[in-house]
Design a protein around this motif. Structure first.
Motif, mmCIF file in Angstrom:
data_model
loop_
_atom_site.group_PDB
_atom_site.id
_atom_site.type_symbol
_atom_site.label_atom_id
_atom_site.label_comp_id
_atom_site.label_asym_id
_atom_site.label_seq_id
_atom_site.Cartn_x
_atom_site.Cartn_y
_atom_site.Cartn_z
ATOM 1 N N GLU A 233 0.839 -1.191 0.000
ATOM 2 C CA GLU A 233 0.000 0.000 0.000
ATOM 3 C C GLU A 233 0.879 1.247 0.000
ATOM 4 O O GLU A 233 1.817 1.345 0.796
ATOM 5 N N PRO A 234 0.598 2.182 -0.873
ATOM 6 C CA PRO A 234 1.379 3.423 -0.831
ATOM 7 C C PRO A 234 1.022 4.231 0.405
ATOM 8 O O PRO A 234 -0.072 4.071 0.961
ATOM 9 N N PRO A 235 1.916 5.069 0.866
ATOM 10 C CA PRO A 235 1.583 5.920 2.010
ATOM 11 C C PRO A 235 0.443 6.865 1.627
ATOM 12 O O PRO A 235 0.228 7.153 0.453
ATOM 13 N N PRO A 236 -0.311 7.330 2.612
ATOM 14 C CA PRO A 236 -1.425 8.230 2.295
ATOM 15 C C PRO A 236 -0.926 9.549 1.708
ATOM 16 O O PRO A 236 0.184 9.990 1.999
ATOM 17 N N GLU A 237 -1.757 10.153 0.883
ATOM 18 C CA GLU A 237 -1.409 11.463 0.345
ATOM 19 C C GLU A 237 -1.425 12.505 1.462
ATOM 20 O O GLU A 237 -2.252 12.443 2.369
ATOM 21 N N GLN A 238 -0.494 13.440 1.378
ATOM 22 C CA GLN A 238 -0.402 14.524 2.350
ATOM 23 C C GLN A 238 -0.423 15.850 1.610
ATOM 24 O O GLN A 238 0.262 16.004 0.586
ATOM 25 N N ASP A 239 -1.166 16.792 2.133
ATOM 26 C CA ASP A 239 -1.179 18.120 1.541
ATOM 27 C C ASP A 239 0.140 18.817 1.840
ATOM 28 O O ASP A 239 0.556 18.921 3.004
ATOM 29 N N PHE A 240 0.809 19.285 0.801
ATOM 30 C CA PHE A 240 2.107 19.926 0.974
ATOM 31 C C PHE A 240 2.044 21.114 1.926
ATOM 32 O O PHE A 240 2.944 21.324 2.740
ATOM 33 N N GLU A 241 0.980 21.876 1.842
ATOM 34 C CA GLU A 241 0.890 23.112 2.620
ATOM 35 C C GLU A 241 0.875 22.856 4.122
ATOM 36 O O GLU A 241 1.363 23.663 4.907
ATOM 37 N N THR A 242 0.304 21.726 4.534
ATOM 38 C CA THR A 242 0.174 21.446 5.966
ATOM 39 C C THR A 242 1.141 20.369 6.463
ATOM 40 O O THR A 242 1.189 20.090 7.655
ATOM 41 N N ALA A 243 1.919 19.771 5.548
ATOM 42 C CA ALA A 243 2.834 18.694 5.934
ATOM 43 C C ALA A 243 4.017 19.247 6.726
ATOM 44 O O ALA A 243 4.464 20.376 6.497
ATOM 45 N N GLU A 244 4.497 18.454 7.672
ATOM 46 C CA GLU A 244 5.697 18.826 8.418
ATOM 47 C C GLU A 244 6.925 18.468 7.593
ATOM 48 O O GLU A 244 7.174 17.305 7.283
ATOM 49 N N THR A 246 11.240 19.655 6.619
ATOM 50 C CA THR A 246 12.400 20.468 6.920
ATOM 51 C C THR A 246 12.433 21.645 5.932
ATOM 52 O O THR A 246 11.799 21.610 4.874
ATOM 53 N N ALA A 247 13.191 22.650 6.288
ATOM 54 C CA ALA A 247 13.301 23.818 5.408
ATOM 55 C C ALA A 247 13.877 23.428 4.059
ATOM 56 O O ALA A 247 13.437 23.924 3.013
ATOM 57 N N MET A 248 14.842 22.517 4.051
ATOM 58 C CA MET A 248 15.442 22.091 2.788
ATOM 59 C C MET A 248 14.440 21.332 1.937
ATOM 60 O O MET A 248 14.312 21.574 0.722
ATOM 61 N N ALA A 249 13.697 20.401 2.546
ATOM 62 C CA ALA A 249 12.693 19.633 1.796
ATOM 63 C C ALA A 249 11.640 20.557 1.210
ATOM 64 O O ALA A 249 11.226 20.403 0.056
ATOM 65 N N ARG A 250 11.211 21.538 1.993
ATOM 66 C CA ARG A 250 10.189 22.466 1.499
ATOM 67 C C ARG A 250 10.727 23.334 0.364
ATOM 68 O O ARG A 250 9.992 23.677 -0.564
ATOM 69 N N SER A 251 12.018 23.648 0.422
ATOM 70 C CA SER A 251 12.596 24.515 -0.606
ATOM 71 C C SER A 251 12.573 23.857 -1.984
ATOM 72 O O SER A 251 12.474 24.543 -2.997
ATOM 73 N N PHE A 252 12.683 22.522 -2.028
ATOM 74 C CA PHE A 252 12.645 21.833 -3.317
ATOM 75 C C PHE A 252 11.330 22.094 -4.043
ATOM 76 O O PHE A 252 11.287 22.183 -5.267
ATOM 77 N N TYR A 253 10.255 22.200 -3.281
ATOM 78 C CA TYR A 253 8.938 22.410 -3.869
ATOM 79 C C TYR A 253 8.709 23.866 -4.260
ATOM 80 O O TYR A 253 7.677 24.201 -4.825
ATOM 81 N N GLY A 254 9.660 24.727 -3.964
ATOM 82 C CA GLY A 254 9.565 26.118 -4.379
ATOM 83 C C GLY A 254 9.970 26.320 -5.825
ATOM 84 O O GLY A 254 9.858 27.427 -6.361
#
Length: 291
Positions: A233-244, A246-254
């Motif tokens: 089973e794949p992991p559940p989908e998570q909304d990017f805006e509310t997901a926890e 790291t600053a580096m991980a979030r920067s990739f989505y910028g």
């Protein structure tokens, strides 16, 4: 001929493997003496280089280098080798040098709102690390122009392959299906980096080349497909805006863009793994994803 790979890590080892049919002597640097034995087992003559000083042993090796592949990331002080060279020309360190390859990143393009970019697109780097890459690219272009040596800049997308892939993430429980509207990424199988570098070396190519797959896609699709192949089973989908994150991980989505590899294909290069489905299926069926 003698190829030197500065920073013989994950991509550097793949490049060395691809070059072994073309270059009789291949050397590589590592920061840790503990990793030198591993390089030697792969047919790479190891040298320790911490980015701060050049040992006499390494200087002696440089004197016979004909092809240089620079894979070490820059920092605030710039490119480690060029910083140590200073105002001198490359030939003062490598008098037999014929060609240079610099491994960069598609991150130098920055955010383009999901539109297509190519090598002629203006760089608008967002993250600090991408700003440093642009500066390093410029420094290498200036150095090789002065030295009259052809330079291939390889702008790489997200690197994956055996031992470093979504199957491993699913296995260890770190895979996530983050969903951000209209977000896409390119990626590149590490073996294709090696064969692309080999083609450009044999051509003594001069210029910038995007080394990336042909199918930018939402990152959650890759996780879903890999889970299907594994029968889990794949992991559940998570909304990017509310997901926890790291600053580096979030920067990739910028940064959101579709990166074209047309220039490399026009040179006659054929991707062995042009999309994530073909690549993941091969890794799973041939049981090479773990190693």
């Amino acid at each position: 001929m003698h190829a030197m790979i500065l920073g013989a890590g994950y991509s550097g080892k793949a490049i060395a493997h691809a070059l072994q049919a073309h270059i009789p002597q291949i050397s590589g640097t590592t920061r840790s003496p503990d990793k030198a034995e591993q390089l030697e087992k792969l047919g790479i003559k190891p040298f320790v280089f911490n980015g701060e000083e050049l040992s006499e042993t390494l200087r002696d090796a440089f004197s016979n280098v004909t092809h240089l592949i620079q894979s070490i990331a820059p920092n605030d002080a710039g490119d480690p080798l060029l910083r140590l060279i200073g105002d001198a020309q490359l030939q003062s360190l490598m008098p037999k040098l014929q060609w240079v390859c610099y491994l960069s990143t598609v991150g130098v393009y920055g955010d383009h709102g999901g539109e297509w970019v190519n090598e002629d697109t203006a760089c608008r780097p967002v993250s600090v690390r991408s700003v440093q890459r642009v500066a390093a690219e410029d420094a290498w272009m200036a150095q090789t122009k002065t030295s009259g040596i052809p330079l291939s800049i390889l702008r790489l997308s997200g690197i994956y392959g055996p031992g470093r892939n979504v199957f491993r993430n699913l296995e260890n429980g770190t895979a996530r299906r983050l969903v951000k509207k209209d977000q896409v990424f390119n990626r590149i199988r590490v073996e294709d980096i090696g064969t692309a570098c080999t083609l450009l070396l044999t051509r003594k190519a001069d210029g910038i080349f995007n080394v990336t797959d042909s199918e930018p896609c939402p990152p959650q699709d890759v996780v879903t497909y890999a889970a299907q192949l594994m029968g889990v089973e794949p992991p559940p989908e998570q909304d990017f805006e509310t997901a926890e994150l790291t600053a580096m991980a979030r920067s990739f989505y910028g940064e959101n863009k579709r990166v074209s590899n047309r220039r490399l294909q026009d040179m006659g290069f054929h991707f062995r793994y042009p999309d994530y489905r073909k690549s993941l299926l091969q890794m799973w069926e041939d049981k090479v994803w773990q190693d």
